[in-house]
Write an enzyme that holds these catalytic residues in place. Structure first.
Site, PDB file in Angstrom:
ATOM      1  N   LYS A 153      32.988  -4.708  -3.508  1.00 15.66           N
ATOM      2  CA  LYS A 153      32.171  -5.805  -4.046  1.00 15.66           C
ATOM      3  C   LYS A 153      32.517  -6.099  -5.516  1.00 15.66           C
ATOM      4  CE  LYS A 153      28.494  -3.552  -2.533  1.00 15.66           C
ATOM      5  NZ  LYS A 153      29.110  -2.620  -1.583  1.00 15.66           N
ATOM      6  N   ILE A 154      32.558  -5.053  -6.349  1.00 13.20           N
ATOM      7  CA  ILE A 154      32.783  -5.266  -7.786  1.00 13.20           C
ATOM      8  C   ILE A 154      34.245  -5.612  -8.057  1.00 13.20           C
ATOM      9  CG2 ILE A 154      32.738  -4.155 -10.066  1.00 13.20           C
ATOM     10  CD1 ILE A 154      30.323  -2.473  -8.972  1.00 13.20           C
ATOM     11  N   ARG A 233      33.371   5.447 -12.303  1.00 13.34           N
ATOM     12  CA  ARG A 233      32.816   6.778 -12.564  1.00 13.34           C
ATOM     13  C   ARG A 233      33.807   7.546 -13.425  1.00 13.34           C
ATOM     14  NH1 ARG A 233      28.701   4.981 -11.324  1.00 13.34           N
ATOM     15  NH2 ARG A 233      27.179   5.646  -9.766  1.00 13.34           N
ATOM     16  N   ASP A 257      33.172   2.616 -19.627  1.00 10.94           N
ATOM     17  CA  ASP A 257      31.716   2.537 -19.560  1.00 10.94           C
ATOM     18  C   ASP A 257      31.158   3.832 -18.975  1.00 10.94           C
ATOM     19  OD1 ASP A 257      29.222   1.120 -19.822  1.00 10.94           O
ATOM     20  OD2 ASP A 257      29.172   0.991 -17.632  1.00 10.94           O
ATOM     21  N   GLU A 262      29.439  12.656 -18.968  1.00 16.64           N
ATOM     22  CA  GLU A 262      28.363  11.823 -19.551  1.00 16.64           C
ATOM     23  C   GLU A 262      26.963  12.376 -19.318  1.00 16.64           C
ATOM     24  OE1 GLU A 262      29.327   8.216 -17.184  1.00 16.64           O
ATOM     25  OE2 GLU A 262      27.249   8.251 -16.514  1.00 16.64           O
ATOM     26  N   HIS A 294      27.462   3.670 -19.914  1.00 21.49           N
ATOM     27  CA  HIS A 294      27.102   3.339 -18.522  1.00 21.49           C
ATOM     28  C   HIS A 294      26.119   2.169 -18.481  1.00 21.49           C
ATOM     29  CE1 HIS A 294      27.275   5.426 -14.389  1.00 21.49           C
ATOM     30  NE2 HIS A 294      26.924   4.163 -14.219  1.00 21.49           N
ATOM     31  N   GLN A 295      26.487   1.095 -19.159  1.00 15.43           N
ATOM     32  CA  GLN A 295      25.575  -0.044 -19.241  1.00 15.43           C
ATOM     33  C   GLN A 295      26.041  -1.252 -18.436  1.00 15.43           C
ATOM     34  OE1 GLN A 295      26.423  -1.010 -23.716  1.00 15.43           O
ATOM     35  NE2 GLN A 295      25.954  -2.988 -22.781  1.00 15.43           N
ATOM     36  N   ALA A 296      27.160  -1.093 -17.702  1.00 15.69           N
ATOM     37  CA  ALA A 296      27.730  -2.265 -17.029  1.00 15.69           C
ATOM     38  C   ALA A 296      26.741  -2.916 -16.060  1.00 15.69           C
ATOM     39  CB  ALA A 296      29.018  -1.880 -16.301  1.00 15.69           C
ATOM     40  N   PHE A 297      25.899  -2.118 -15.438  1.00 14.73           N
ATOM     41  CA  PHE A 297      24.950  -2.652 -14.445  1.00 14.73           C
ATOM     42  C   PHE A 297      23.771  -3.359 -15.098  1.00 14.73           C
ATOM     43  CE2 PHE A 297      21.147  -0.054 -14.985  1.00 14.73           C
ATOM     44  CZ  PHE A 297      21.632   0.913 -15.861  1.00 14.73           C
TER      45      PHE A 297
HETATM   46  P1  NAD Z   1      32.170  -0.852  -2.835  1.00 17.77           P
HETATM   47  O1  NAD Z   1      31.773   0.228  -1.876  1.00 17.77           O
HETATM   48  O2  NAD Z   1      31.826  -2.257  -2.488  1.00 17.77           O
HETATM   49  O3  NAD Z   1      33.749  -0.797  -3.116  1.00 17.77           O
HETATM   50  C1  NAD Z   1      34.467   0.385  -3.239  1.00 17.77           C
HETATM   51  C2  NAD Z   1      35.862   0.138  -2.704  1.00 17.77           C
HETATM   52  O4  NAD Z   1      36.605   1.334  -2.899  1.00 17.77           O
HETATM   53  C3  NAD Z   1      35.887  -0.185  -1.203  1.00 17.77           C
HETATM   54  O5  NAD Z   1      36.640  -1.368  -0.975  1.00 17.77           O
HETATM   55  C4  NAD Z   1      36.554   1.024  -0.574  1.00 17.77           C
HETATM   56  O6  NAD Z   1      37.353   0.700   0.564  1.00 17.77           O
HETATM   57  C5  NAD Z   1      37.408   1.517  -1.727  1.00 17.77           C
HETATM   58  N1  NAD Z   1      37.748   2.932  -1.602  1.00 17.77           N
HETATM   59  C6  NAD Z   1      36.957   3.952  -1.228  1.00 17.77           C
HETATM   60  N2  NAD Z   1      37.660   5.089  -1.237  1.00 17.77           N
HETATM   61  C7  NAD Z   1      38.901   4.803  -1.611  1.00 17.77           C
HETATM   62  C8  NAD Z   1      40.074   5.570  -1.815  1.00 17.77           C
HETATM   63  N3  NAD Z   1      40.100   6.894  -1.601  1.00 17.77           N
HETATM   64  N4  NAD Z   1      41.186   4.919  -2.214  1.00 17.77           N
HETATM   65  C9  NAD Z   1      41.186   3.578  -2.407  1.00 17.77           C
HETATM   66  N5  NAD Z   1      40.107   2.797  -2.230  1.00 17.77           N
HETATM   67  C10 NAD Z   1      38.981   3.403  -1.848  1.00 17.77           C
HETATM   68  O7  NAD Z   1      31.538  -0.410  -4.231  1.00 17.77           O
HETATM   69  P2  NAD Z   1      31.231  -1.360  -5.478  1.00 17.77           P
HETATM   70  O8  NAD Z   1      29.855  -1.891  -5.359  1.00 17.77           O
HETATM   71  O9  NAD Z   1      32.368  -2.271  -5.694  1.00 17.77           O
HETATM   72  O10 NAD Z   1      31.173  -0.257  -6.647  1.00 17.77           O
HETATM   73  C11 NAD Z   1      32.345   0.444  -7.020  1.00 17.77           C
HETATM   74  C12 NAD Z   1      31.954   1.586  -7.921  1.00 17.77           C
HETATM   75  O11 NAD Z   1      31.430   1.076  -9.145  1.00 17.77           O
HETATM   76  C13 NAD Z   1      30.768   2.452  -7.381  1.00 17.77           C
HETATM   77  O12 NAD Z   1      31.238   3.473  -6.510  1.00 17.77           O
HETATM   78  C14 NAD Z   1      30.176   3.022  -8.634  1.00 17.77           C
HETATM   79  O13 NAD Z   1      30.750   4.285  -8.883  1.00 17.77           O
HETATM   80  C15 NAD Z   1      30.607   2.055  -9.723  1.00 17.77           C
HETATM   81  N6  NAD Z   1      29.472   1.382 -10.379  1.00 17.77           N
HETATM   82  C16 NAD Z   1      29.343   1.483 -11.715  1.00 17.77           C
HETATM   83  C17 NAD Z   1      28.312   0.833 -12.366  1.00 17.77           C
HETATM   84  C18 NAD Z   1      28.141   0.883 -13.867  1.00 17.77           C
HETATM   85  O14 NAD Z   1      27.071   0.522 -14.364  1.00 17.77           O
HETATM   86  N7  NAD Z   1      29.148   1.274 -14.622  1.00 17.77           N
HETATM   87  C19 NAD Z   1      27.386   0.115 -11.622  1.00 17.77           C
HETATM   88  C20 NAD Z   1      27.561   0.022 -10.242  1.00 17.77           C
HETATM   89  C21 NAD Z   1      28.616   0.659  -9.621  1.00 17.77           C
END
Ligand code: NAD
Length: 328
Positions: A153-154, A233, A257, A262, A294-297
């Protein structure tokens, strides 16, 4: 249901109270969940956790013994939960599977451009009436190859924004995303992406397969002058190897971030404390490293959805329903 929210800050309470509207009986504690603070959950049906709350097997056991039946994780990432232990103990775990991926993707672009155009340095200079430009030289982003590691998604939204800048997109994921293919993104191996990209942004979850995916070897394979952005992460990057690469001048800029150590630091005001983490202290000395806590969200839209989804998860559990946020 009686719910205890761990690691509460004023903003958590504001959004959760609004979404709850008196539905559940919620208490708040600023304590982070650990083996000691698990005892606070005595008599609660559910606990609500955030990314710094740790729930490995021994903590899960204490929660279950305290009478907790459900864990409502108020984030997307859930690497802080031992799901096997939860399963064994009959604890239901739910998360917030979806909330404004725009918040995180847009923040990643913010880190990227701040570093590229040295806006963090310009801000400090102009406040002291230093209007010189030397040291602030950046690059056009247009035409630079962007590597998106993880196109969920992101990552997909980040790819779309960077495509809008006019950047060719290289993508790596275990599963190709049709939205990214439609943009013209090229899926390649991780090795090829790391060796060809001018800008690398990480969007895969932290799991055993992705732990330290950016390490001494992968850093050495990157182009000299690469920029790395990590809003996913901290554990995706071997920070000491990253520091060595920055010191060698191999990496042009790093936007973080998240940081692998952390926990216990981020989300806290430690400005009056002697920091005993030499790795973090070293990172803060580099002019080409921008670290945020960790403020991206953290947008109104994301906080509203996180709170509403968390309350919805608690209600679904109470009423015996399940939904797509069920982890186990
Ligand atoms: P998501 O589940 O939609 O996307 C993750 C992608 O990673 C998927 O397309 C999946 O197929 C892929 N993936 C999983 N394992 C893999 C591997 N071993 N090799 C290659 N690709 C792989 O998740 P998202 O909503 O896009 O979020 C991604 C990450 O962002 C979360 O897991 C979280 O750790 C992080 N996040 C950070 C913040 C922040 O505030 N900094 C906020 C939300 C999420």
């Amino acid at each position: 249901m009686r719910v205890l929210v761990y690691d509460t800050h004023s903003y958590d309470r504001t959004f959760l109270d609004t979404a709850n509207a008196g539905r559940h009986e919620i208490d708040y504690t600023s304590a982070q969940l650990d083996p000691q603070t698990a005892a606070l959950a005595e008599g609660y049906d559910a606990v609500c956790l955030f990314v710094s709350d740790r729930a490995p097997a021994p903590v899960m056991e204490r929660l279950a013994a305290a009478g907790v039946r459900m864990i409502a994780q108020r984030s997307t990432g859930f690497n802080n939960l031992d799901l096997e232990a939860a399963s064994r103990l009959g604890l239901t775990c739910m998360r917030v599977g979806y909330y404004s991926p725009y918040a995180v993707a847009e923040f990643a672009v913010g880190l990227l451009q701040t570093l590229n155009r040295r806006i963090h340095r310009a801000y400090n200079r102009t406040r002291e009436f230093n209007f010189r430009l030397a040291g602030l030289l950046g690059h056009d982003i247009y035409g630079r190859t962007v590597g998106v590691v993880g196109t969920g998604k992101i990552g997909a939204i980040f790819a779309r924004i960077m495509h809008g800048f006019g950047c060719p997109i290289l993508a790596y994921d275990v599963q190709e995303n049709p939205d990214c293919l439609a943009l013209g993104a090229t899926y390649v191996s991780l090795e090829e992406l790391l060796s060809r990209a001018d800008i690398i942004s990480l969007h895969v979850p932290l799991m055993p397969q992705t732990y330290h995916m950016i390490n001494a070897q992968s850093l050495a394979s990157m182009k000299r002058g690469v920029m790395i952005i990590n809003t996913s992460r901290g554990g995706l990057i071997d920070t000491e190897a990253l520091i060595a690469s920055i010191e060698r001048g191999h990496i042009a800029a790093v936007g973080l971030d998240v940081y692998e150590e952390e926990e216990g630091k981020f989300f806290r005001d430690l400005s009056d404390v002697v920091i005993d983490d030499d790795v973090l202290a070293r990172l803060m000395t580099f002019p080409n490293v921008l670290l945020t806590s960790h403020q991206a969200f953290f947008t109104h839209e994301a906080m509203t959805t996180i709170a509403e989804t968390t309350i919805g998860n608690l209600t679904d559990f109470e009423e015996g329903r399940t939904n797509e946020n069920l982890l186990r």
